[in-house]
Design a protein around this motif. Structure first.
Motif, PDB file in Angstrom:
ATOM      1  N   ILE A 174      20.623  27.895  33.913  1.00  0.00           N
ATOM      2  CA  ILE A 174      21.347  28.784  34.835  1.00  0.00           C
ATOM      3  C   ILE A 174      22.477  29.504  34.112  1.00  0.00           C
ATOM      4  N   VAL A 175      23.241  28.764  33.297  1.00  0.00           N
ATOM      5  CA  VAL A 175      24.352  29.385  32.565  1.00  0.00           C
ATOM      6  C   VAL A 175      23.819  30.433  31.584  1.00  0.00           C
ATOM      7  N   GLY A 176      22.731  30.086  30.876  1.00  0.00           N
ATOM      8  CA  GLY A 176      22.164  31.043  29.939  1.00  0.00           C
ATOM      9  C   GLY A 176      21.650  32.299  30.626  1.00  0.00           C
ATOM     10  N   SER A 177      20.990  32.154  31.773  1.00  0.00           N
ATOM     11  CA  SER A 177      20.494  33.319  32.514  1.00  0.00           C
ATOM     12  C   SER A 177      21.643  34.161  33.028  1.00  0.00           C
ATOM     13  N   ALA A 178      22.727  33.516  33.467  1.00  0.00           N
ATOM     14  CA  ALA A 178      23.895  34.258  33.942  1.00  0.00           C
ATOM     15  C   ALA A 178      24.514  35.078  32.827  1.00  0.00           C
ATOM     16  N   GLU A 179      24.572  34.513  31.639  1.00  0.00           N
ATOM     17  CA  GLU A 179      25.121  35.263  30.505  1.00  0.00           C
ATOM     18  C   GLU A 179      24.261  36.482  30.196  1.00  0.00           C
ATOM     19  N   MET A 180      22.947  36.348  30.284  1.00  0.00           N
ATOM     20  CA  MET A 180      22.048  37.487  30.060  1.00  0.00           C
ATOM     21  C   MET A 180      22.264  38.564  31.116  1.00  0.00           C
ATOM     22  N   LEU A 181      22.434  38.137  32.385  1.00  0.00           N
ATOM     23  CA  LEU A 181      22.675  39.099  33.460  1.00  0.00           C
ATOM     24  C   LEU A 181      23.988  39.840  33.262  1.00  0.00           C
ATOM     25  N   ILE A 182      25.017  39.112  32.786  1.00  0.00           N
ATOM     26  CA  ILE A 182      26.304  39.766  32.549  1.00  0.00           C
ATOM     27  C   ILE A 182      26.156  40.853  31.479  1.00  0.00           C
ATOM     28  N   THR A 183      25.453  40.510  30.418  1.00  0.00           N
ATOM     29  CA  THR A 183      25.245  41.486  29.347  1.00  0.00           C
ATOM     30  C   THR A 183      24.486  42.717  29.852  1.00  0.00           C
ATOM     31  N   MET A 184      23.456  42.471  30.673  1.00  0.00           N
ATOM     32  CA  MET A 184      22.650  43.573  31.187  1.00  0.00           C
ATOM     33  C   MET A 184      23.461  44.446  32.140  1.00  0.00           C
ATOM     34  N   GLU A 185      24.229  43.820  33.018  1.00  0.00           N
ATOM     35  CA  GLU A 185      24.984  44.598  33.995  1.00  0.00           C
ATOM     36  C   GLU A 185      26.127  45.363  33.342  1.00  0.00           C
ATOM     37  N   GLU A 186      26.722  44.793  32.268  1.00  0.00           N
ATOM     38  CA  GLU A 186      27.751  45.538  31.549  1.00  0.00           C
ATOM     39  C   GLU A 186      27.148  46.783  30.886  1.00  0.00           C
ATOM     40  N   ARG A 187      25.903  46.661  30.427  1.00  0.00           N
ATOM     41  CA  ARG A 187      25.232  47.813  29.820  1.00  0.00           C
ATOM     42  C   ARG A 187      24.894  48.859  30.867  1.00  0.00           C
ATOM     43  N   ASP A 188      24.456  48.395  32.051  1.00  0.00           N
ATOM     44  CA  ASP A 188      24.071  49.337  33.113  1.00  0.00           C
ATOM     45  C   ASP A 188      25.269  49.833  33.910  1.00  0.00           C
ATOM     46  N   GLY A 189      26.424  49.162  33.800  1.00  0.00           N
ATOM     47  CA  GLY A 189      27.627  49.585  34.499  1.00  0.00           C
ATOM     48  C   GLY A 189      27.710  49.163  35.946  1.00  0.00           C
TER      49      GLY A 189
ATOM     50  N   GLU B 239      29.180  46.870  38.279  1.00  0.00           N
ATOM     51  CA  GLU B 239      30.262  45.894  38.295  1.00  0.00           C
ATOM     52  C   GLU B 239      30.063  44.801  39.347  1.00  0.00           C
ATOM     53  N   VAL B 240      29.433  45.160  40.467  1.00  0.00           N
ATOM     54  CA  VAL B 240      29.226  44.158  41.533  1.00  0.00           C
ATOM     55  C   VAL B 240      28.311  43.054  41.038  1.00  0.00           C
ATOM     56  N   ARG B 241      27.178  43.445  40.483  1.00  0.00           N
ATOM     57  CA  ARG B 241      26.236  42.446  39.970  1.00  0.00           C
ATOM     58  C   ARG B 241      26.845  41.667  38.796  1.00  0.00           C
ATOM     59  N   ARG B 242      27.650  42.380  37.998  1.00  0.00           N
ATOM     60  CA  ARG B 242      28.282  41.693  36.878  1.00  0.00           C
ATOM     61  C   ARG B 242      29.238  40.608  37.375  1.00  0.00           C
ATOM     62  N   ASP B 243      30.024  40.915  38.401  1.00  0.00           N
ATOM     63  CA  ASP B 243      30.954  39.915  38.952  1.00  0.00           C
ATOM     64  C   ASP B 243      30.207  38.730  39.545  1.00  0.00           C
ATOM     65  N   ILE B 244      29.078  39.020  40.225  1.00  0.00           N
ATOM     66  CA  ILE B 244      28.269  37.930  40.781  1.00  0.00           C
ATOM     67  C   ILE B 244      27.743  37.049  39.662  1.00  0.00           C
ATOM     68  N   ALA B 245      27.280  37.686  38.594  1.00  0.00           N
ATOM     69  CA  ALA B 245      26.747  36.922  37.458  1.00  0.00           C
ATOM     70  C   ALA B 245      27.842  36.091  36.810  1.00  0.00           C
ATOM     71  N   LYS B 246      29.059  36.665  36.704  1.00  0.00           N
ATOM     72  CA  LYS B 246      30.166  35.902  36.136  1.00  0.00           C
ATOM     73  C   LYS B 246      30.508  34.682  36.999  1.00  0.00           C
ATOM     74  N   GLY B 247      30.458  34.873  38.338  1.00  0.00           N
ATOM     75  CA  GLY B 247      30.707  33.728  39.229  1.00  0.00           C
ATOM     76  C   GLY B 247      29.679  32.633  39.040  1.00  0.00           C
ATOM     77  N   ILE B 248      28.410  33.043  38.904  1.00  0.00           N
ATOM     78  CA  ILE B 248      27.349  32.053  38.669  1.00  0.00           C
ATOM     79  C   ILE B 248      27.602  31.322  37.353  1.00  0.00           C
ATOM     80  N   LYS B 249      27.958  32.084  36.318  1.00  0.00           N
ATOM     81  CA  LYS B 249      28.201  31.482  35.005  1.00  0.00           C
ATOM     82  C   LYS B 249      29.374  30.499  35.067  1.00  0.00           C
ATOM     83  N   ASN B 250      30.480  30.905  35.699  1.00  0.00           N
ATOM     84  CA  ASN B 250      31.656  30.026  35.773  1.00  0.00           C
ATOM     85  C   ASN B 250      31.352  28.745  36.540  1.00  0.00           C
ATOM     86  N   ASP B 251      30.660  28.891  37.687  1.00  0.00           N
ATOM     87  CA  ASP B 251      30.311  27.692  38.458  1.00  0.00           C
ATOM     88  C   ASP B 251      29.332  26.813  37.694  1.00  0.00           C
TER      89      ASP B 251
END
Length: 509
Positions: A298-313, A315-327
């Motif tokens: 789960i943590v690894g997938s969240a990190e991948m999502l953060i990278t992808m959303e930062e590339r696509d811009g 921010e909402v999905r990126r914040d959700i992914a960061k929350g998943i990663k932190n939890d």
């Protein structure tokens, strides 16, 4: 008991008087029949011997023989009805009568005393045997107390009572009472004033004391008192000296039995506790292993999502992914804590002590925490000189990580979090301190803060998300290194301060 003995003596004396009167009547009949004087003397001699045997008293025997001598001299020896003696043989007879009485009294008294001693020894042996049999059959301390006061009540012929103590060493709310001649003990409420008086008396020294009109004996266990046995003082006052020794033997048997049962109960409790702890550790270890793998995914997938959303811009999905990663990281840390705690408690993690630079261990822990919480600032204060400490660097780093994570959880963004290192050369210890400017530690939490699975009494949101294992792991690791960890509120303002020490010399050689 003394009253009964007085009544018995009174009956013996009355019987002695009756025997003497009967002998006098028979002697009068023999005199009317003009039988020889020797027959009359024989009657009185027999009466005196019976009196000595019944009363078991030299004084009574001498009095009876003297009375028999004067009566025979007055009524049957020539001249009659006066105390002069013509025949010298009568004087020898009177003297012989007294000698015979004394000799017979001595033999009878010794035989009677020996018989009484044997009877008393047999009675005491039987009482001790019966008591020990009851104590051996008892499986609980309450059963022992019931058997004890039953035996004491029967022996002393008075009411006896017993107060059992709780595991905390406090008197119970009830009293076990045996009222002679009842067959069994029963329970009644322990009066508040009596309980308070007992508590006050227990603050003094000594296991034997008086409480009101009762004499009390305290039965001590390995750690706390087990019971207090109370006997009315009037019952003890009627005891003979030999019975005091008997009572001491009974009390010693009762104390041994109570301690035996208490030790057995303690062994059972310890065995059950060990079984529970082993089951709990195995369950936690199994769950942790099963959860750790999917959490890593789960943590690894969240990190991948953060990278992808930062590339696509996005921010909402990126914040959700960061929350998943932190939890996910929080959950993974909890799982790691559970595994570490169970391994440490089971002794499955061996310390690998090596001389390590304490500054580098602190720097590694602060750097990792700063990466996890980039919005936080940490103030590090270490000595200018190198501080080498024999320790397992990986475990000590985990202690610092747990303390820093605890400080982050309980402080707001922008609040000060400090880490310092000092040396106590006199005590030969390195002193690590982690401090914050949060709300501090509640007084109710301070005694329990290092217990496993304990969370803040305040029950805030951060405490609710914690399992209360981080500080327990810290204490376990620090103790394994031979150090001490403590927590307190800061004196220079709001916030908490955690300090732990590690010896600067390897105590294991």
């Amino acid at each position: 008991m003394n009253e009964q003995k007085k009544q018995k003596k009174k009956k013996q004396y009355l019987l002695a008087v009756g025997i003497f009167l009967l002998a006098t009547i028979i002697a009068s009949i023999f005199s009317r029949l003009e039988l020889p004087d020797t027959n009359i003397l024989a009657i009185y001699l027999l009466a005196v011997l019976l009196i000595v045997w019944i009363t078991n008293s030299y004084i009574v025997g001498l009095a009876a023989s003297t009375a028999a001598t004067f009566i025979f001299n007055f009524f049957y020896a020539e001249p009659l009805y006066n105390f002069s003696v013509r025949d010298t043989n009568y004087s020898v007879t009177f003297l012989s009568l007294i000698v015979i009485v004394v000799a017979t009294g001595t033999i009878t008294t010794r035989a009677t005393l020996a018989a009484q001693a044997a009877e008393k020894n047999e009675e005491e042996a039987r009482a001790l045997y019966d008591l020990n049999s009851r104590l051996t059959d008892a499986g609980e301390i309450r059963d022992i107390a019931a058997a004890a006061i039953y035996a004491l009540s029967g022996r002393l012929r008075c009411e006896t009572s017993c107060v059992l103590f709780t595991d905390e060493g406090k008197p119970g709310e009830t009293v076990l009472v045996c009222e002679w001649p009842e067959d069994a003990a029963h329970t009644r409420p322990f009066r508040t004033e009596s309980r308070d008086a007992l508590l006050q008396r227990l603050e003094g020294d000594g296991d034997i004391f008086e409480l009101g009109d009762h004499a009390c004996r305290l039965v001590r266990g390995p750690e706390n008192p087990l019971a207090v046995i109370a006997i009315p003082k009037r019952g003890l006052q009627e005891l003979e000296e030999s019975e005091d020794a008997m009572l001491e033997s009974m009390m010693a048997s009762i104390a041994l039995a109570m301690n035996r049962v208490y030790s057995e109960e303690q062994r059972i409790r310890d065995r059950e506790e060990m079984t529970r702890e082993r089951t709990r550790a195995n369950l936690l270890r199994s769950i942790s292993h099963d959860i750790r793998t999917p959490l890593s995914g789960i943590v690894g997938s969240a990190e991948m999502l953060i990278t992808m959303e930062e590339r696509d811009g996005d921010e909402v999905r990126r914040d959700i992914a960061k929350g998943i990663k932190n939890d996910g990281e929080r959950l993974r840390q909890m799982v790691d804590n559970i595994l570490s705690l169970t391994r440490l408690q089971d002794g499955r993690i061996a310390l690998k002590k090596e001389p390590e630079a304490a500054e580098e261990v602190i720097e590694a822990a602060v750097s990792l925490t700063a990466r996890r919480h980039p919005d936080r600032e940490f103030a590090v204060d270490v000595p200018g000189e190198l501080v080498l400490v024999p320790m397992d660097a990986r475990l000590v780093e985990q202690v610092l990580l747990n303390l820093l994570d605890n400080a982050v959880r309980h402080t707001e963004t922008g609040s000060e979090i400090g880490v310092s290192l000092t040396t106590d050369r006199e005590a030969g210890q390195a002193v690590f301190t982690v401090s914050d400017r949060g709300s501090g530690i509640a007084e109710a939490d301070l005694p329990h803060i290092f217990q496993a699975f304990y969370t803040d009494a305040a029950g805030d949101s951060e405490s609710a998300r914690s399992m209360g294992l981080g500080l327990a792991i810290c204490e376990t690791v620090v103790k394994a290194h031979g150090g001490v960890i403590s927590a307190r509120n800061r004196t220079d303002g709001p916030g908490a301060e955690f300090t732990f020490t590690i010896p600067m010399e390897d105590q294991n050689g």
